[in-house]
Design a protein around this motif. Sequence first.
Motif, mmCIF file in Angstrom:
data_model
loop_
_atom_site.group_PDB
_atom_site.id
_atom_site.type_symbol
_atom_site.label_atom_id
_atom_site.label_comp_id
_atom_site.label_asym_id
_atom_site.label_seq_id
_atom_site.Cartn_x
_atom_site.Cartn_y
_atom_site.Cartn_z
ATOM 1 N N LEU A 1 -3.618 50.482 48.186
ATOM 2 C CA LEU A 1 -3.617 49.286 49.022
ATOM 3 C C LEU A 1 -5.035 49.027 49.538
ATOM 4 O O LEU A 1 -5.486 47.890 49.620
ATOM 5 C CB LEU A 1 -2.661 49.464 50.202
ATOM 6 C CG LEU A 1 -2.558 48.287 51.159
ATOM 7 C CD1 LEU A 1 -1.912 47.093 50.472
ATOM 8 C CD2 LEU A 1 -1.757 48.673 52.384
ATOM 9 N N LEU A 2 -5.732 50.106 49.846
ATOM 10 C CA LEU A 2 -7.083 50.020 50.373
ATOM 11 C C LEU A 2 -7.872 51.223 49.883
ATOM 12 O O LEU A 2 -7.362 52.341 49.873
ATOM 13 C CB LEU A 2 -7.052 50.032 51.904
ATOM 14 C CG LEU A 2 -8.397 50.061 52.609
ATOM 15 C CD1 LEU A 2 -8.944 48.646 52.716
ATOM 16 C CD2 LEU A 2 -8.259 50.666 53.987
ATOM 17 N N ALA B 1 0.130 52.104 49.247
ATOM 18 C CA ALA B 1 1.175 51.284 49.855
ATOM 19 C C ALA B 1 2.254 52.177 50.452
ATOM 20 O O ALA B 1 2.697 53.139 49.830
ATOM 21 C CB ALA B 1 1.771 50.341 48.814
ATOM 22 N N ARG C 1 -9.908 46.011 48.468
ATOM 23 C CA ARG C 1 -8.502 45.686 48.724
ATOM 24 C C ARG C 1 -8.186 44.407 47.981
ATOM 25 O O ARG C 1 -9.054 43.598 47.694
ATOM 26 C CB ARG C 1 -8.222 45.548 50.213
ATOM 27 C CG ARG C 1 -8.931 44.398 50.884
ATOM 28 C CD ARG C 1 -8.524 44.282 52.353
ATOM 29 N NE ARG C 1 -9.410 43.423 53.066
ATOM 30 C CZ ARG C 1 -10.442 43.799 53.792
ATOM 31 N NH1 ARG C 1 -10.721 45.083 53.905
ATOM 32 N NH2 ARG C 1 -11.206 42.929 54.402
ATOM 33 N N ASN C 2 -6.938 44.244 47.699
ATOM 34 C CA ASN C 2 -6.479 43.013 47.083
ATOM 35 C C ASN C 2 -6.745 41.873 48.060
ATOM 36 O O ASN C 2 -6.475 41.996 49.256
ATOM 37 C CB ASN C 2 -4.981 43.152 46.795
ATOM 38 C CG ASN C 2 -4.413 41.969 46.094
ATOM 39 O OD1 ASN C 2 -4.672 40.816 46.455
ATOM 40 N ND2 ASN C 2 -3.609 42.232 45.094
ATOM 41 N N THR D 1 -4.064 41.010 50.536
ATOM 42 C CA THR D 1 -3.621 42.001 51.527
ATOM 43 C C THR D 1 -3.752 41.411 52.927
ATOM 44 O O THR D 1 -4.813 40.985 53.348
ATOM 45 C CB THR D 1 -4.454 43.296 51.418
ATOM 46 O OG1 THR D 1 -4.268 43.849 50.122
ATOM 47 C CG2 THR D 1 -4.019 44.305 52.458
ATOM 48 N N ASN D 2 -2.647 41.404 53.634
ATOM 49 C CA ASN D 2 -2.591 40.893 54.998
ATOM 50 C C ASN D 2 -2.777 42.064 55.961
ATOM 51 O O ASN D 2 -2.027 43.033 55.902
ATOM 52 C CB ASN D 2 -1.248 40.196 55.226
ATOM 53 C CG ASN D 2 -1.150 39.538 56.572
ATOM 54 O OD1 ASN D 2 -2.117 39.422 57.316
ATOM 55 N ND2 ASN D 2 0.051 39.103 56.901
ATOM 56 N N ASP E 1 0.546 43.871 55.470
ATOM 57 C CA ASP E 1 0.592 44.945 54.474
ATOM 58 C C ASP E 1 -0.060 46.211 55.010
ATOM 59 O O ASP E 1 0.293 47.316 54.622
ATOM 60 C CB ASP E 1 -0.166 44.524 53.206
ATOM 61 C CG ASP E 1 0.368 43.237 52.614
ATOM 62 O OD1 ASP E 1 1.588 43.189 52.326
ATOM 63 O OD2 ASP E 1 -0.410 42.288 52.458
ATOM 64 N N LEU E 2 -1.045 46.034 55.894
ATOM 65 C CA LEU E 2 -1.777 47.151 56.480
ATOM 66 C C LEU E 2 -1.904 46.917 57.977
ATOM 67 O O LEU E 2 -2.457 45.908 58.417
ATOM 68 C CB LEU E 2 -3.172 47.279 55.855
ATOM 69 C CG LEU E 2 -4.092 48.360 56.421
ATOM 70 C CD1 LEU E 2 -3.483 49.748 56.255
ATOM 71 C CD2 LEU E 2 -5.467 48.297 55.752
ATOM 72 N N ARG F 1 4.542 48.529 53.739
ATOM 73 C CA ARG F 1 3.451 48.444 54.711
ATOM 74 C C ARG F 1 2.837 49.821 54.942
ATOM 75 O O ARG F 1 3.520 50.818 55.074
ATOM 76 C CB ARG F 1 3.930 47.896 56.044
ATOM 77 C CG ARG F 1 2.752 47.796 57.032
ATOM 78 C CD ARG F 1 3.140 47.412 58.421
ATOM 79 N NE ARG F 1 3.964 48.433 59.020
ATOM 80 C CZ ARG F 1 4.915 48.178 59.893
ATOM 81 N NH1 ARG F 1 5.172 46.951 60.251
ATOM 82 N NH2 ARG F 1 5.630 49.147 60.411
#
Length: 188
Positions: free
Chosen positions: A5-6, A29, A63-64, A67-68, A134-135, A164
């Motif tokens: 995710l990151l 994730a 990160r994508n 990604t929120n 998401d994070l 998340r």
Amino acid sequence: MSDALLEVRALEAGYAAPVIGPLSLRIDAGEIVGLVGPNGSGKSTLLKAIANHVRVFNGEILRNPDTNIAWMDQRPVRLPEMPIDGWEYLRYAEATGESPPPHLQSWLDQRVDSLSGGQFQLLRCWTVLGTDADLALLDEPTNNLDRQSEEILMKVISKKHNRRSVLVVSHDRAFLDRVCDRVVAIGI
């Protein structure tokens, strides 16, 4: 970056000069990761770098783009008068993705400026954990919490919300050991 995710690679970040780094870190994730270390080691600066609030001198944060991220900083802004209730505060923060835990619901009808320090801290934590982020980045979320509120926070953080991920900064290693999938020590 694969399925991370990151991913933080050899990051050096800070203000006029680097405060942290070089540091590498990966968060998948659904993973709950804790950061522990002494004051001044750059834990909060890392969260700020991830949230694009400090200067990155070297390295990279991958990160994508979709990604929120939701971020709770360490020092809350709490006005002496806040003539809104807890529900309105959550709506303003867009933390309405799911119903808050029952303990929070019992006082969300009260004005925010009448809440105790611990109640306000739990409310602030929910403004991050109650979103569709998401994070979730939590900087010292146990500040002002008594033992009972800390237990509630542990349950809320530990509850898996879809995929998340949570990155938690704390000086309380026992808290991190209980709530996180893994703990990363920096500056030690």
